[in-house]
Design a protein around this motif. Sequence first.
Motif, PDB file in Angstrom:
ATOM      1  N   ILE A  95       0.816  -1.224   0.000  1.00 49.74           N
ATOM      2  CA  ILE A  95       0.000   0.000   0.000  1.00 49.74           C
ATOM      3  C   ILE A  95       0.845   1.267   0.000  1.00 49.74           C
ATOM      4  O   ILE A  95       0.321   2.353   0.236  1.00 49.74           O
ATOM      5  CB  ILE A  95      -0.978   0.027   1.201  1.00 49.74           C
ATOM      6  N   GLY A  96       2.123   1.118  -0.285  1.00 49.68           N
ATOM      7  CA  GLY A  96       3.009   2.281  -0.316  1.00 49.68           C
ATOM      8  C   GLY A  96       2.544   3.336  -1.308  1.00 49.68           C
ATOM      9  O   GLY A  96       2.734   4.531  -1.087  1.00 49.68           O
ATOM     10  N   PHE A  97       1.905   2.892  -2.400  1.00 49.09           N
ATOM     11  CA  PHE A  97       1.438   3.837  -3.421  1.00 49.09           C
ATOM     12  C   PHE A  97       0.276   4.701  -2.927  1.00 49.09           C
ATOM     13  O   PHE A  97      -0.060   5.716  -3.554  1.00 49.09           O
ATOM     14  CB  PHE A  97       1.012   3.080  -4.687  1.00 49.09           C
ATOM     15  N   LEU A  98      -0.346   4.298  -1.806  1.00 46.34           N
ATOM     16  CA  LEU A  98      -1.463   5.052  -1.248  1.00 46.34           C
ATOM     17  C   LEU A  98      -1.011   6.103  -0.242  1.00 46.34           C
ATOM     18  O   LEU A  98      -1.817   6.920   0.211  1.00 46.34           O
ATOM     19  CB  LEU A  98      -2.454   4.106  -0.563  1.00 46.34           C
ATOM     20  N   ILE A  99       0.258   6.086   0.103  1.00 47.18           N
ATOM     21  CA  ILE A  99       0.794   7.000   1.118  1.00 47.18           C
ATOM     22  C   ILE A  99       1.318   8.262   0.441  1.00 47.18           C
ATOM     23  O   ILE A  99       1.946   8.202  -0.619  1.00 47.18           O
ATOM     24  CB  ILE A  99       1.900   6.297   1.921  1.00 47.18           C
ATOM     25  N   SER A 100       1.055   9.394   1.036  1.00 41.26           N
ATOM     26  CA  SER A 100       1.325  10.697   0.415  1.00 41.26           C
ATOM     27  C   SER A 100       2.747  10.840  -0.129  1.00 41.26           C
ATOM     28  O   SER A 100       2.943  11.235  -1.272  1.00 41.26           O
ATOM     29  CB  SER A 100       1.030  11.823   1.409  1.00 41.26           C
ATOM     30  N   TYR A 113      -3.022   7.507   4.067  1.00 37.71           N
ATOM     31  CA  TYR A 113      -2.472   8.534   3.177  1.00 37.71           C
ATOM     32  C   TYR A 113      -1.472   9.435   3.908  1.00 37.71           C
ATOM     33  O   TYR A 113      -0.397   9.744   3.385  1.00 37.71           O
ATOM     34  CB  TYR A 113      -3.602   9.369   2.590  1.00 37.71           C
ATOM     35  N   PHE A 114      -1.844   9.869   5.109  1.00 39.78           N
ATOM     36  CA  PHE A 114      -0.976  10.775   5.865  1.00 39.78           C
ATOM     37  C   PHE A 114      -0.051  10.036   6.829  1.00 39.78           C
ATOM     38  O   PHE A 114       0.648  10.668   7.618  1.00 39.78           O
ATOM     39  CB  PHE A 114      -1.822  11.781   6.645  1.00 39.78           C
ATOM     40  N   HIS A 115      -0.080   8.691   6.775  1.00 38.52           N
ATOM     41  CA  HIS A 115       0.629   7.811   7.720  1.00 38.52           C
ATOM     42  C   HIS A 115       0.611   8.410   9.123  1.00 38.52           C
ATOM     43  O   HIS A 115       1.649   8.602   9.775  1.00 38.52           O
ATOM     44  CB  HIS A 115       2.049   7.470   7.267  1.00 38.52           C
ATOM     45  N   ASN A 116      -0.632   8.683   9.588  1.00 46.39           N
ATOM     46  CA  ASN A 116      -0.853   9.317  10.890  1.00 46.39           C
ATOM     47  C   ASN A 116      -1.985   8.581  11.608  1.00 46.39           C
ATOM     48  O   ASN A 116      -3.123   8.559  11.123  1.00 46.39           O
ATOM     49  CB  ASN A 116      -1.222  10.787  10.693  1.00 46.39           C
ATOM     50  N   GLU A 117      -1.669   8.004  12.755  1.00 43.64           N
ATOM     51  CA  GLU A 117      -2.648   7.203  13.479  1.00 43.64           C
ATOM     52  C   GLU A 117      -3.747   8.025  14.146  1.00 43.64           C
ATOM     53  O   GLU A 117      -4.737   7.462  14.618  1.00 43.64           O
ATOM     54  CB  GLU A 117      -1.949   6.350  14.535  1.00 43.64           C
ATOM     55  N   THR A 118      -3.621   9.346  14.160  1.00 43.89           N
ATOM     56  CA  THR A 118      -4.632  10.200  14.775  1.00 43.89           C
ATOM     57  C   THR A 118      -6.010   9.963  14.168  1.00 43.89           C
ATOM     58  O   THR A 118      -7.019   9.908  14.878  1.00 43.89           O
ATOM     59  CB  THR A 118      -4.258  11.691  14.618  1.00 43.89           C
ATOM     60  N   PHE A 119      -6.060   9.799  12.856  1.00 44.59           N
ATOM     61  CA  PHE A 119      -7.347   9.665  12.169  1.00 44.59           C
ATOM     62  C   PHE A 119      -8.078   8.383  12.579  1.00 44.59           C
ATOM     63  O   PHE A 119      -9.275   8.410  12.859  1.00 44.59           O
ATOM     64  CB  PHE A 119      -7.141   9.689  10.651  1.00 44.59           C
ATOM     65  N   ILE A 120      -7.365   7.268  12.617  1.00 42.59           N
ATOM     66  CA  ILE A 120      -8.027   6.008  12.965  1.00 42.59           C
ATOM     67  C   ILE A 120      -8.425   6.005  14.437  1.00 42.59           C
ATOM     68  O   ILE A 120      -9.396   5.338  14.820  1.00 42.59           O
ATOM     69  CB  ILE A 120      -7.124   4.794  12.637  1.00 42.59           C
ATOM     70  N   LYS A 121      -7.707   6.766  15.260  1.00 40.75           N
ATOM     71  CA  LYS A 121      -8.080   6.858  16.675  1.00 40.75           C
ATOM     72  C   LYS A 121      -9.379   7.640  16.854  1.00 40.75           C
ATOM     73  O   LYS A 121     -10.127   7.409  17.803  1.00 40.75           O
ATOM     74  CB  LYS A 121      -6.949   7.507  17.485  1.00 40.75           C
ATOM     75  N   TRP A 122      -9.652   8.546  15.953  1.00 39.05           N
ATOM     76  CA  TRP A 122     -10.897   9.300  15.995  1.00 39.05           C
ATOM     77  C   TRP A 122     -12.086   8.500  15.468  1.00 39.05           C
ATOM     78  O   TRP A 122     -13.239   8.828  15.760  1.00 39.05           O
ATOM     79  CB  TRP A 122     -10.763  10.591  15.174  1.00 39.05           C
ATOM     80  N   LYS A 123     -11.817   7.458  14.695  1.00 41.29           N
ATOM     81  CA  LYS A 123     -12.888   6.712  14.017  1.00 41.29           C
ATOM     82  C   LYS A 123     -13.973   6.207  14.958  1.00 41.29           C
ATOM     83  O   LYS A 123     -15.173   6.413  14.704  1.00 41.29           O
ATOM     84  CB  LYS A 123     -12.282   5.578  13.189  1.00 41.29           C
ATOM     85  N   PRO A 124     -13.659   5.502  16.073  1.00 42.25           N
ATOM     86  CA  PRO A 124     -14.736   5.038  16.963  1.00 42.25           C
ATOM     87  C   PRO A 124     -15.571   6.175  17.530  1.00 42.25           C
ATOM     88  O   PRO A 124     -16.797   6.063  17.640  1.00 42.25           O
ATOM     89  CB  PRO A 124     -13.979   4.298  18.085  1.00 42.25           C
ATOM     90  N   THR A 125     -14.912   7.288  17.871  1.00 41.83           N
ATOM     91  CA  THR A 125     -15.639   8.432  18.423  1.00 41.83           C
ATOM     92  C   THR A 125     -16.621   9.001  17.404  1.00 41.83           C
ATOM     93  O   THR A 125     -17.786   9.260  17.725  1.00 41.83           O
ATOM     94  CB  THR A 125     -14.643   9.527  18.865  1.00 41.83           C
ATOM     95  N   ILE A 126     -16.163   9.192  16.180  1.00 41.72           N
ATOM     96  CA  ILE A 126     -17.046   9.713  15.132  1.00 41.72           C
ATOM     97  C   ILE A 126     -18.220   8.767  14.910  1.00 41.72           C
ATOM     98  O   ILE A 126     -19.372   9.201  14.758  1.00 41.72           O
ATOM     99  CB  ILE A 126     -16.273   9.909  13.820  1.00 41.72           C
ATOM    100  N   LEU A 127     -17.950   7.460  14.914  1.00 44.82           N
ATOM    101  CA  LEU A 127     -19.009   6.477  14.702  1.00 44.82           C
ATOM    102  C   LEU A 127     -20.049   6.543  15.817  1.00 44.82           C
ATOM    103  O   LEU A 127     -21.257   6.628  15.550  1.00 44.82           O
ATOM    104  CB  LEU A 127     -18.412   5.070  14.629  1.00 44.82           C
ATOM    105  N   TYR A 128     -19.594   6.533  17.072  1.00 48.97           N
ATOM    106  CA  TYR A 128     -20.530   6.572  18.201  1.00 48.97           C
ATOM    107  C   TYR A 128     -21.293   7.889  18.253  1.00 48.97           C
ATOM    108  O   TYR A 128     -22.487   7.905  18.556  1.00 48.97           O
ATOM    109  CB  TYR A 128     -19.779   6.341  19.514  1.00 48.97           C
ATOM    110  N   TRP A 129     -20.624   8.982  17.962  1.00 51.52           N
ATOM    111  CA  TRP A 129     -21.313  10.274  17.963  1.00 51.52           C
ATOM    112  C   TRP A 129     -22.336  10.348  16.828  1.00 51.52           C
ATOM    113  O   TRP A 129     -23.385  10.969  16.989  1.00 51.52           O
ATOM    114  CB  TRP A 129     -20.303  11.403  17.877  1.00 51.52           C
ATOM    115  N   CYS A 130     -22.025   9.743  15.705  1.00 46.58           N
ATOM    116  CA  CYS A 130     -23.003   9.700  14.600  1.00 46.58           C
ATOM    117  C   CYS A 130     -24.237   8.914  15.014  1.00 46.58           C
ATOM    118  O   CYS A 130     -25.377   9.309  14.701  1.00 46.58           O
ATOM    119  CB  CYS A 130     -22.373   9.072  13.361  1.00 46.58           C
TER     120      CYS A 130
END
Length: 213
Positions: free
Chosen positions: A36-41, A97-114
């Motif tokens: 998946i290297g081609f998907l990283i910025s 894409y941004f090789h940053n774990e911050t986004f995936i850490k937000w995922k459960p919160t966004i899901l539950y808040w939705c």
Amino acid sequence: MKKFLFDLFPVIVFFVVFNYAEKNVELSQQWVSHYIGFLISDGKVPKEVAPVLLATSVSILASLGQLLWLLGTRQKIDGMFMLSLGIIGVFGGLTIYFHNETFIKWKPTILYWCFGVSMAISQFLFKKNAIRSMMEKEISLPDQVWNRLGLAWMGFFVTLGVLNLLVAFNVQTSTWVSFKTFGMPVLMFVFIIAQSFYLSPYLEPENGGKDGK
């Protein structure tokens, strides 16, 4: 139980892959770079985030696999599943894409808040209680009890979202992964048990609550 395990499948996959990758960081870095290297910025895979990137990509694939299985078996695809798929696709994609774990850490919160917001909109704007819609074929409850249940679930989802952020950004990533995989389902189970105790006075033993007042 089958649906619960089905919904939890991508989370379990994330946990298993992350723990394996964390113990084999160099190998996981190679896999991420190759597949998946081609998907990283910038095309670079920092060693410290390679386990998260690998786990995220496999989790996305697991969710897509679930969708294909549902389509192939012609089963009903509910809105919650599609919402979860969309969120993991967006936040997982940003993580890669941004090789940053911050986004995936937000995922459960966004899901539950939705979930919480959609229930609030349904109950207060459209006067349709989501919990009542799901449960009223099984039990009969006074209107005020249905309203309390709806509010309780809204509050629970908001609380889960906050807890996720507190854990995600204050402990090691491995601890957060364990909390997401085991802690949140346990909290959900405890909440459902507490809800059962709350509803018990309204249920008639002889008819399973169909005529409960």
